[in-house]
Each structure stands twice: as C-alpha cells, then as structure tokens.
Design a protein around this motif. Structure first.
Motif, PDB file in Angstrom:
ATOM      1  N   GLY A 257       0.783  -1.222   0.000  1.00  0.00           N
ATOM      2  CA  GLY A 257       0.000   0.000   0.000  1.00  0.00           C
ATOM      3  C   GLY A 257       0.816   1.273   0.000  1.00  0.00           C
ATOM      4  O   GLY A 257       0.267   2.373   0.126  1.00  0.00           O
ATOM      5  N   GLY A 258       2.133   1.145  -0.152  1.00  0.00           N
ATOM      6  CA  GLY A 258       2.963   2.340  -0.177  1.00  0.00           C
ATOM      7  C   GLY A 258       4.393   2.034  -0.557  1.00  0.00           C
ATOM      8  O   GLY A 258       4.837   0.873  -0.519  1.00  0.00           O
ATOM      9  N   ALA A 259       5.123   3.057  -0.973  1.00  0.00           N
ATOM     10  CA  ALA A 259       6.536   2.930  -1.309  1.00  0.00           C
ATOM     11  C   ALA A 259       7.215   4.261  -1.055  1.00  0.00           C
ATOM     12  O   ALA A 259       6.621   5.323  -1.255  1.00  0.00           O
ATOM     13  N   VAL A 260       8.465   4.198  -0.591  1.00  0.00           N
ATOM     14  CA  VAL A 260       9.278   5.395  -0.446  1.00  0.00           C
ATOM     15  C   VAL A 260      10.381   5.334  -1.494  1.00  0.00           C
ATOM     16  O   VAL A 260      11.131   4.361  -1.563  1.00  0.00           O
ATOM     17  N   ILE A 261      10.455   6.353  -2.320  1.00  0.00           N
ATOM     18  CA  ILE A 261      11.464   6.434  -3.370  1.00  0.00           C
ATOM     19  C   ILE A 261      12.512   7.449  -2.930  1.00  0.00           C
ATOM     20  O   ILE A 261      12.185   8.602  -2.639  1.00  0.00           O
ATOM     21  N   LYS A 262      13.781   7.018  -2.873  1.00  0.00           N
ATOM     22  CA  LYS A 262      14.860   7.902  -2.403  1.00  0.00           C
ATOM     23  C   LYS A 262      16.007   7.921  -3.404  1.00  0.00           C
ATOM     24  O   LYS A 262      16.544   6.868  -3.768  1.00  0.00           O
TER      25      LYS A 262
ATOM     26  N   ALA B 218      21.885  12.507  -8.654  1.00  0.00           N
ATOM     27  CA  ALA B 218      21.651  11.903  -7.342  1.00  0.00           C
ATOM     28  C   ALA B 218      20.838  10.623  -7.469  1.00  0.00           C
ATOM     29  O   ALA B 218      20.926   9.735  -6.615  1.00  0.00           O
ATOM     30  N   ALA B 219      20.027  10.521  -8.543  1.00  0.00           N
ATOM     31  CA  ALA B 219      19.145   9.368  -8.726  1.00  0.00           C
ATOM     32  C   ALA B 219      19.723   8.323  -9.669  1.00  0.00           C
ATOM     33  O   ALA B 219      18.986   7.455 -10.159  1.00  0.00           O
ATOM     34  N   GLU B 220      21.031   8.352  -9.924  1.00  0.00           N
ATOM     35  CA  GLU B 220      21.638   7.288 -10.735  1.00  0.00           C
ATOM     36  C   GLU B 220      21.408   5.928 -10.069  1.00  0.00           C
ATOM     37  O   GLU B 220      21.220   4.910 -10.741  1.00  0.00           O
ATOM     38  N   THR B 221      21.447   5.929  -8.745  1.00  0.00           N
ATOM     39  CA  THR B 221      21.018   4.769  -7.956  1.00  0.00           C
ATOM     40  C   THR B 221      19.871   5.235  -7.066  1.00  0.00           C
ATOM     41  O   THR B 221      19.913   6.340  -6.521  1.00  0.00           O
TER      42      THR B 221
END
Length: 434
Positions: A142-147, A181-184
């Motif tokens: 029901g949820g996800a955190v994308i970092k 920063a989002a390459e990984t």
C-alpha cells in the motif's frame, strides 16, 4: 584556539554564533561564509572554486587548531581527508564514512550488516526499474518510499501512497535536476510512526548525545505539500519515552560504530539519526553526517553547553569532562525554529521575488530569540534575499507556548511586507507538555 568553520548557510550561521560564545575560541575563520556571518568571524581569502586540499593547507598555514565542517557536500568531496593528510583536526567524517549520507544504498547496506532496525528495501538503477519496483511495493504493502541514493539537498525523498504519487516522484527525480543523485535509487517500505531525529557528537572518548528534535519537511501546514530541506523544528520531543536516548544509543549508534570499525572506518563528527518511532521503538529512516538544517539552529539555541569544548574534545585536543558533557540535563524549557522561504521554493519554479533584510534582524541581543540566514546576499550595501530558504527564526521559552509566541511575533515583524514569503504556522503546536 583558532577555528575554521566551513559553510555558508543558516546551519553554519548558527554554528558560528555558537562557537563565538565559547571562551575557548580566540579567532574564528569562515569559508566561504556569508555577509550575515561577517560580524562573527573573518572570511578565509579563497574563492568558492578552491580545492579542498588548498583550503585545508591555507587553514593549517594560518595556525588553525581545528576545523568544523557544516554541510554534507564538502565531506562527501573529501574535505576531512584533506585535513587528515595535513594532520589538521577536523570535526566531520572522511569521505568513506560520509557515504552514510552521500549514498543511501551504502547506508542501508551498513544498517543491514549491523542489525540496525530499518525499513525493508531494494536498490535499483534506471527509471524503468525504479518505477517497476515502486509499483510492486505499492501493490504489496500500500505504499513505497522512493529515495535518490545521492545527495539531493533534502528534496530527493518521495513517500508514495498512490500511482499518481509514484508518477510525480519519478518525474521529479529524473527530470528536475536530481538525475545525478538518482543514478542509484533506494525503494523502501513505508514505515509507520512519528518522525524525529537524534544527534550525537562522535570521536575521541564516549559518544556525546545532543538529544532529539522534530523537523517538519513538508512545505505547508499540517504536513501537506512537497518535501523540502526543512521548514522548522522543535526540541525537546515530549512524546518520546523517557529512555529514548539510551534506546537509540543501544540499538543504533553503538552497532553502527562497531560495523564501521569492521570496515576500517573511524568516525569523527556529528551523526544525525533520522528515525520513525512506533510502539515497537525506533527504526532508522536515514543517516546524515552533520547537524541538520534547521535542527542545528534550534539545538544551538536550546543546548546551553559550550560546543567548541565538546568538539575540541572529540578531535582530541582537550580532555573530555564528563560532568560538563552531562550538563545537557540542565537544558530546561522548549525551543522552536521556523524557516522563511522564497515564494518559488522548493523547486525554483517561477521568478524569485526578492526582499531586503534589515541588518538589525541579526543583532538581537536577547538569548531567547535568534535569526540565522541562508539565501541572503549583499548587494550595494544592502542585504537581499535570493531563492530558497531565506531565514530561520529560533526562539526559546519556558514551554512551547511561550517559544512559539516569541518566534511568530518576530516573524510578523520581519515579513510584514514580504508578500508571497512562505512559512509554516504550526511548528511546535499541539504538543502535550510537562
């Protein structure tokens, strides 16, 4: 002693103010600094493009006894390593240990190896894998955190409770200046509980806790709107259990130090432990390798101890006095801080509206209200705001009611004609005290 402070934001303004109160500090040098910090110290004569090794070498040649690094980027870039090469004591970890912040993937690997409680996670590369994994987490829990794994100035985290949230988070990550920063990317489960942060000075001797604070990351009242670098915070945290500090030391800080030692890493500096606290206790959301912003500002005002003495002990220059260290128990009352941000914050959309800042804003002689500056520059003798977080107004009182009253009264005076300036009205509200 002669001290060099590295940085130019509101956190470093607060650190400069705090260090200058110490009888231990005879001379404060600042690089790169800002015009609002000039009354507190002397700016080092080096440009913004100076190399880490060059700055460290000049500091040593000018007789600096130790260096305090405020922001995360110089640590990730190896400033502490350059100091170590010159045998110049530095309060801030070397680049290998600074990966706890500069690489969220590294931090999660360390947490897993150390048995530190944290959310389940996956590490991915590329937009397609990010989307697929986030959607799987959403479907399953029901949820996800994308970092973003890399440094993103506090704006690379997206808590997603719907497909629309995932779409927006991915759009921000890959198409708004955060692509490097989002390459990984780290995808995590959504933790349930209340957020807070724990701060501790590490280095020689035993760890020295500063205590807890709660930072409000969302732009608008009621924790609505996009994530920011922080819109205000409060300390202490009355809803935590009485043994919260001991719990974090036992479950997080000590296991972390053991794991870092296994990896051949020593840690000197401030450790910021971002937590989600539930009925099961704390789970780590993230590590930062420096004082937070705005947490540094509110802690500097609230903690009555001499931070220069604490830091000098951590870098091995003086003996640590445990009675002095334990004096945090004498920190009474409550403190809050509120951030004033430009109308285009946090994503810089639209032309920035600029405001003039009266110099006497920073000359409050009272110890219960202080103002620290971030995006403020000098132009033809005038202090003018720029784009981003502008000022942090900090206040201390016998309780949160008094602290809030002082802070917001001061804000009203400062921003009376700053049309469009953004700040939250609910920092430190609704807390049960006593």
């Amino acid at each position: 002693m002669k001290v060099l402070l590295v940085g130019s934001g509101a956190r470093e303004h607060a650190l400069a103010w705090k260090l200058r109160q110490s009888k231990l500090v005879d001379d404060l040098l600042i690089w790169p600094g800002s015009p609002t910090m000039d009354p507190l110290g002397t700016r080092l004569a080096m440009g913004l493009d100076a190399g880490m090794a060059d700055v460290a070498r000049l500091a040593r040649n000018q007789g600096v006894d130790f260096v305090v690094v405020g922001p995360e980027q110089p640590l990730a870039d190896g400033f502490a390593d350059a100091c170590a090469d010159l045998k110049l004591p530095c309060f801030g970890p070397v680049a290998a240990a600074a990966q706890l912040e500069s690489s969220k993937a590294f931090a999660k690997d360390v947490m897993k190896a150390a048995g530190i409680p944290t959310a389940g996670f996956a590490v991915v590369q590329g937009e397609a894998a990010c989307r697929k994994t986030a959607e799987q987490y959403l479907a399953n829990s029901g949820g996800a955190v994308i970092k973003a794994s890399g440094l993103a100035s506090g704006k690379g985290v997206f808590v997603c409770k719907s497909q629309a949230d995932i779409d927006e988070g991915i759009e921000r990550l890959y198409r708004s200046g955060m692509a490097k920063a989002a390459e990984t990317v780290v995808i995590e489960e959504v933790l349930v509980g209340r957020e807070c942060s724990f701060f501790v000075f590490l280095g020689a001797g035993e760890p020295t806790p500063l205590g807890f604070a709660v930072d409000h990351k969302r732009l608008k009242d009621g924790d609505e709107g996009p994530n920011t670098g922080g819109m205000g915070c409060y300390t202490p945290v009355p809803w935590l259990p009485s043994d919260a500090g001991e719990t974090v030391m036992k479950k997080v800080v000590h296991p972390l130090l053991v794991e870092l030692t296994k990896r051949g890493m020593n840690y000197t500096g401030c450790l910021y432990v971002g937590l989600m606290w539930s009925e099961k206790g704390p789970s780590v959301v993230e590590f930062n390798v420096r004082l937070g912003d705005p947490e540094a500002e509110v802690l500097a005002l609230h903690d009555k101890r001499d931070w220069a003495r604490l830091i000098a002990a951590k870098v091995g220059l003086i003996e640590e006095n445990r009675e002095f260290v334990a004096a945090a128990a004498q920190n009474a009352g409550a403190s809050v801080c509120v951030v004033l941000a430009s109308p285009c914050y946090p994503y810089g959309e639209g032309a920035p509206q600029r405001f003039e800042v009266p110099r006497d804003v920073f000359e409050n002689g009272a110890q219960d209200v202080q103002v620290f500056a971030a995006a403020v520059r000098e132009e033809q003798g005038r202090l003018m705001t720029g784009r981003g977080r502008l000022l942090t107004v900090c206040s201390h009182g016998k309780d949160f009611t008094e602290a809030r009253r002082h802070a917001y009264a001061h804000i009203k005076k400062i921003a009376a004609h700053w049309h469009g300036v953004q700040y939250r009205h609910d920092i430190g509200s609704g807390l049960v005290e006593g």
